[in-house]
Motif scaffolding. Structure first.
Motif: not given
Length: 128
Positions: A27-38, A4-8
């Motif tokens: 890359x496309x939307x930033x937001x929570x997915x980008x913050x989690x990866x960072x 399961x994606x840890x974000x959504x």
């Protein structure tokens, strides 16, 4: 194994599909997915799908479910197109050149195509 994606919490059938989902969404939307990866994998944007997949599965919940995009059956294997289940390669090409996309979206799609060509070239060179 599915994760399961840890974000959504969307299900993905393996580490690489999960890594691809996280990276493309970031890359496309930033937001929570980008913050989690960072926060979790600081150098995520320089890793291959396989490398990122190895790193993100440690942070993902396992599941018996997997990616179910579109209508499909598990009894009749389809010819592999390299695209997620239910995605028509013709539709993807048509949508990628859709004039309704703004210049930024078209640039992102072209960059993704180029990265895909580079990755496929790397795979072909490794097989030689």
């Amino acid at each position: 194994m599915s994760y399961l994606c840890p974000v959504c919490e969307a299900p993905f059938g393996g580490g690489e599909p999960l890594a691809d989902h996280l990276a493309v969404t970031a890359i496309l939307h930033g937001g929570d997915h980008e913050a989690w990866l960072d926060e979790t994998v600081a150098d995520w944007d320089g890793l291959s799908s396989a490398e990122l997949g190895e790193r993100v599965v440690d942070h993902a919940e396992t599941t018996d479910d997997h990616e179910h995009i579109g209508e499909h059956s598990h009894s009749e294997p389809e010819q592999a197109s390299g695209l997620p289940n239910g995605i028509d390669s013709g539709a993807s090409t048509r949508n990628a050149g859709d004039s309704t996309l703004d210049a930024d979206a078209q640039a992102i799609i072209e960059e993704a195509r180029e990265l895909t060509r580079e990755m496929q070239g790397d795979d072909e060179q490794q097989e030689s």
